[in-house]
Write a protein that holds these residues in place. Structure first.
Motif, PDB file in Angstrom:
ATOM      1  N   GLY A 136      -6.455   4.776   3.581  1.00  0.00           N
ATOM      2  CA  GLY A 136      -7.323   5.368   2.568  1.00  0.00           C
ATOM      3  C   GLY A 136      -6.958   6.804   2.264  1.00  0.00           C
ATOM      4  O   GLY A 136      -6.971   7.228   1.094  1.00  0.00           O
ATOM      5  N   ALA A 137      -6.614   7.572   3.303  1.00  0.00           N
ATOM      6  CA  ALA A 137      -6.195   8.953   3.076  1.00  0.00           C
ATOM      7  C   ALA A 137      -4.890   9.012   2.293  1.00  0.00           C
ATOM      8  O   ALA A 137      -4.702   9.908   1.454  1.00  0.00           O
ATOM      9  CB  ALA A 137      -6.039   9.665   4.416  1.00  0.00           C
ATOM     10  N   SER A 138      -4.000   8.059   2.522  1.00  0.00           N
ATOM     11  CA  SER A 138      -2.741   8.030   1.765  1.00  0.00           C
ATOM     12  C   SER A 138      -2.993   7.744   0.289  1.00  0.00           C
ATOM     13  O   SER A 138      -2.376   8.364  -0.591  1.00  0.00           O
ATOM     14  CB  SER A 138      -1.802   6.975   2.361  1.00  0.00           C
ATOM     15  OG  SER A 138      -1.484   7.270   3.699  1.00  0.00           O
ATOM     16  N   VAL A 139      -3.885   6.811   0.010  1.00  0.00           N
ATOM     17  CA  VAL A 139      -4.225   6.520  -1.390  1.00  0.00           C
ATOM     18  C   VAL A 139      -4.863   7.735  -2.050  1.00  0.00           C
ATOM     19  O   VAL A 139      -4.538   8.090  -3.199  1.00  0.00           O
ATOM     20  CB  VAL A 139      -5.150   5.294  -1.469  1.00  0.00           C
ATOM     21  CG1 VAL A 139      -5.626   5.067  -2.901  1.00  0.00           C
ATOM     22  CG2 VAL A 139      -4.424   4.053  -0.956  1.00  0.00           C
ATOM     23  N   ALA A 140      -5.786   8.396  -1.334  1.00  0.00           N
ATOM     24  CA  ALA A 140      -6.405   9.598  -1.887  1.00  0.00           C
ATOM     25  C   ALA A 140      -5.381  10.699  -2.108  1.00  0.00           C
ATOM     26  O   ALA A 140      -5.427  11.417  -3.123  1.00  0.00           O
ATOM     27  CB  ALA A 140      -7.513  10.084  -0.942  1.00  0.00           C
ATOM     28  N   SER A 141      -4.444  10.832  -1.188  1.00  0.00           N
ATOM     29  CA  SER A 141      -3.378  11.824  -1.347  1.00  0.00           C
ATOM     30  C   SER A 141      -2.524  11.527  -2.574  1.00  0.00           C
ATOM     31  O   SER A 141      -2.143  12.438  -3.318  1.00  0.00           O
ATOM     32  CB  SER A 141      -2.512  11.852  -0.084  1.00  0.00           C
ATOM     33  OG  SER A 141      -1.418  12.716  -0.249  1.00  0.00           O
ATOM     34  N   SER A 142      -2.245  10.247  -2.801  1.00  0.00           N
ATOM     35  CA  SER A 142      -1.475   9.868  -3.980  1.00  0.00           C
ATOM     36  C   SER A 142      -2.238  10.189  -5.266  1.00  0.00           C
ATOM     37  O   SER A 142      -1.651  10.657  -6.254  1.00  0.00           O
ATOM     38  CB  SER A 142      -1.136   8.378  -3.921  1.00  0.00           C
ATOM     39  OG  SER A 142      -0.459   7.961  -5.077  1.00  0.00           O
ATOM     40  N   LEU A 143      -3.546   9.966  -5.275  1.00  0.00           N
ATOM     41  CA  LEU A 143      -4.359  10.287  -6.453  1.00  0.00           C
ATOM     42  C   LEU A 143      -4.333  11.791  -6.747  1.00  0.00           C
ATOM     43  O   LEU A 143      -4.182  12.208  -7.900  1.00  0.00           O
ATOM     44  CB  LEU A 143      -5.790   9.812  -6.234  1.00  0.00           C
ATOM     45  CG  LEU A 143      -6.010   8.297  -6.215  1.00  0.00           C
ATOM     46  CD1 LEU A 143      -7.454   7.981  -5.823  1.00  0.00           C
ATOM     47  CD2 LEU A 143      -5.688   7.681  -7.571  1.00  0.00           C
ATOM     48  N   VAL A 144      -4.496  12.599  -5.691  1.00  0.00           N
ATOM     49  CA  VAL A 144      -4.473  14.051  -5.882  1.00  0.00           C
ATOM     50  C   VAL A 144      -3.117  14.503  -6.394  1.00  0.00           C
ATOM     51  O   VAL A 144      -3.020  15.347  -7.304  1.00  0.00           O
ATOM     52  CB  VAL A 144      -4.835  14.763  -4.567  1.00  0.00           C
ATOM     53  CG1 VAL A 144      -4.644  16.270  -4.695  1.00  0.00           C
ATOM     54  CG2 VAL A 144      -6.259  14.439  -4.166  1.00  0.00           C
ATOM     55  N   ASP A 158       0.893   4.756 -13.692  1.00  0.00           N
ATOM     56  CA  ASP A 158       2.088   4.167 -13.091  1.00  0.00           C
ATOM     57  C   ASP A 158       2.360   4.763 -11.708  1.00  0.00           C
ATOM     58  O   ASP A 158       2.748   4.045 -10.779  1.00  0.00           O
ATOM     59  CB  ASP A 158       3.291   4.382 -14.002  1.00  0.00           C
ATOM     60  CG  ASP A 158       3.155   3.645 -15.326  1.00  0.00           C
ATOM     61  OD1 ASP A 158       2.332   2.706 -15.398  1.00  0.00           O
ATOM     62  OD2 ASP A 158       3.863   4.021 -16.280  1.00  0.00           O
ATOM     63  N   GLY A 159       2.154   6.067 -11.574  1.00  0.00           N
ATOM     64  CA  GLY A 159       2.392   6.699 -10.284  1.00  0.00           C
ATOM     65  C   GLY A 159       1.453   6.177  -9.209  1.00  0.00           C
ATOM     66  O   GLY A 159       1.872   5.918  -8.074  1.00  0.00           O
ATOM     67  N   VAL A 160       0.182   5.995  -9.563  1.00  0.00           N
ATOM     68  CA  VAL A 160      -0.786   5.479  -8.586  1.00  0.00           C
ATOM     69  C   VAL A 160      -0.459   4.043  -8.208  1.00  0.00           C
ATOM     70  O   VAL A 160      -0.500   3.671  -7.026  1.00  0.00           O
ATOM     71  CB  VAL A 160      -2.209   5.591  -9.151  1.00  0.00           C
ATOM     72  CG1 VAL A 160      -3.202   4.874  -8.247  1.00  0.00           C
ATOM     73  CG2 VAL A 160      -2.605   7.050  -9.311  1.00  0.00           C
ATOM     74  N   LEU A 161      -0.118   3.211  -9.191  1.00  0.00           N
ATOM     75  CA  LEU A 161       0.209   1.815  -8.897  1.00  0.00           C
ATOM     76  C   LEU A 161       1.452   1.710  -8.020  1.00  0.00           C
ATOM     77  O   LEU A 161       1.484   0.931  -7.058  1.00  0.00           O
ATOM     78  CB  LEU A 161       0.406   1.044 -10.202  1.00  0.00           C
ATOM     79  CG  LEU A 161      -0.857   0.790 -11.034  1.00  0.00           C
ATOM     80  CD1 LEU A 161      -0.492   0.085 -12.335  1.00  0.00           C
ATOM     81  CD2 LEU A 161      -1.865  -0.031 -10.241  1.00  0.00           C
ATOM     82  N   ILE A 162       2.475   2.489  -8.345  1.00  0.00           N
ATOM     83  CA  ILE A 162       3.698   2.456  -7.531  1.00  0.00           C
ATOM     84  C   ILE A 162       3.403   2.927  -6.106  1.00  0.00           C
ATOM     85  O   ILE A 162       3.900   2.361  -5.119  1.00  0.00           O
ATOM     86  CB  ILE A 162       4.792   3.302  -8.186  1.00  0.00           C
ATOM     87  CG1 ILE A 162       5.260   2.652  -9.486  1.00  0.00           C
ATOM     88  CG2 ILE A 162       5.981   3.483  -7.237  1.00  0.00           C
ATOM     89  CD1 ILE A 162       6.233   3.490 -10.280  1.00  0.00           C
ATOM     90  N   GLY A 163       2.575   3.971  -6.005  1.00  0.00           N
ATOM     91  CA  GLY A 163       2.224   4.465  -4.673  1.00  0.00           C
ATOM     92  C   GLY A 163       1.495   3.424  -3.849  1.00  0.00           C
ATOM     93  O   GLY A 163       1.794   3.228  -2.671  1.00  0.00           O
ATOM     94  N   ILE A 164       0.527   2.735  -4.458  1.00  0.00           N
ATOM     95  CA  ILE A 164      -0.223   1.704  -3.724  1.00  0.00           C
ATOM     96  C   ILE A 164       0.694   0.560  -3.311  1.00  0.00           C
ATOM     97  O   ILE A 164       0.584   0.027  -2.189  1.00  0.00           O
ATOM     98  CB  ILE A 164      -1.395   1.204  -4.576  1.00  0.00           C
ATOM     99  CG1 ILE A 164      -2.418   2.315  -4.760  1.00  0.00           C
ATOM    100  CG2 ILE A 164      -2.044  -0.016  -3.945  1.00  0.00           C
ATOM    101  CD1 ILE A 164      -3.563   1.955  -5.670  1.00  0.00           C
ATOM    102  N   LEU A 165       1.615   0.169  -4.189  1.00  0.00           N
ATOM    103  CA  LEU A 165       2.564  -0.886  -3.824  1.00  0.00           C
ATOM    104  C   LEU A 165       3.443  -0.459  -2.657  1.00  0.00           C
ATOM    105  O   LEU A 165       3.694  -1.248  -1.727  1.00  0.00           O
ATOM    106  CB  LEU A 165       3.421  -1.246  -5.040  1.00  0.00           C
ATOM    107  CG  LEU A 165       2.716  -2.006  -6.166  1.00  0.00           C
ATOM    108  CD1 LEU A 165       3.662  -2.200  -7.353  1.00  0.00           C
ATOM    109  CD2 LEU A 165       2.213  -3.353  -5.675  1.00  0.00           C
TER     110      LEU A 165
END
Length: 229
Positions: A136-144, A158-165
């Motif tokens: 969860g912290a990694s996803v939040a970090s990607s959003l920020v 696109d950046g958020v989707l690629i990060g989650i993948l």
């Protein structure tokens, strides 16, 4: 009679012990237990993880170079180098390293690759609750990070989707390696238990043989004494 059993037990023990070159190809924690020194494989994996993280971070920094000011660029480089250095201690302190690298990856493009490696490491060494928090912290970090450096909404999406993948791939791969290591550890434990049982059987056979010899000697001696009498 006890000697073939003892020899078989010794041969089985020698067969269970890996050779020196085999030990160098295994993680140090699998050979000598938790907290063991790095093996040759561990050094190679650490170097590879650092190079991969550096490559990913440099690529991300190149893509966001125009969004960096002079002060932000210096801060990005400092946090990125510190995150890459922290990866070398991820085995002993997976949660502590994640607590530093993941927030750093929220503002540092160079630390982004290290954040991915940290999540992969957490999937191998942390329990489910800790892994959920780190994910969860990694996803939040990607959003920020995308809020700070994305130039448009499509780029943000696109950046958020690629990060989650990428995060999902890292967690899945780490869990696969964890299951494989647990299976190997169980097999080693079972082999050690069988070895201990074989040693106990050898000791019992040796004791029984000694008792048999003692009884035969006692019977022969008693018979000779009766003849003399």
């Amino acid at each position: 009679r006890p000697y073939p059993v003892a020899m078989a037990s010794a041969q089985a023990k020698e067969g269970l012990e890996p050779a020196r070159w085999q030990r160098s190809l295994l993680p140090g924690s699998m050979v000598d237990g938790p907290g063991a020194d790095r093996s040759l494989r561990d050094w190679a994996v650490d170097a590879l993880a650092t190079m991969v993280s550096l490559g990913l971070g440099v690529g991300s920094l190149h893509d966001t170079w125009n969004q960096h000011g002079s002060l932000a660029l210096v801060l990005d480089l400092i946090l990125g180098v510190a995150s890459l250095a922290a990866l070398w201690d991820r085995r002993r302190h997976p949660i502590g390293v994640a607590a530093f690298v993941i927030p750093a990856a929220a503002v540092s493009a160079l630390a982004g690759g290290a954040g991915l490696i940290v999540l992969f490491n957490a999937a191998i060494r942390c329990d489910r609750r800790q892994l959920a928090w780190i994910f969860g912290a990694s996803v939040a970090s990607s959003l920020v990070f995308e809020l700070l450096y994305a130039s448009s909404r499509p780029d943000f999406r696109d950046g958020v989707l690629i990060g989650i993948l990428l995060f999902g791939f890292a967690v899945g791969w780490g869990l696969f390696i964890r299951v494989r290591r647990d299976l190997i550890a169980q097999l080693h434990e079972r082999a050690a238990r069988l070895e201990e049982e074989g040693r106990l059987r050898a000791d019992q056979a040796r004791a029984a043989e000694r008792e048999r010899i003692a009884r035969e000697m006692h019977d022969v001696l008693a018979h000779r004494l009766s003849l003399l009498a």
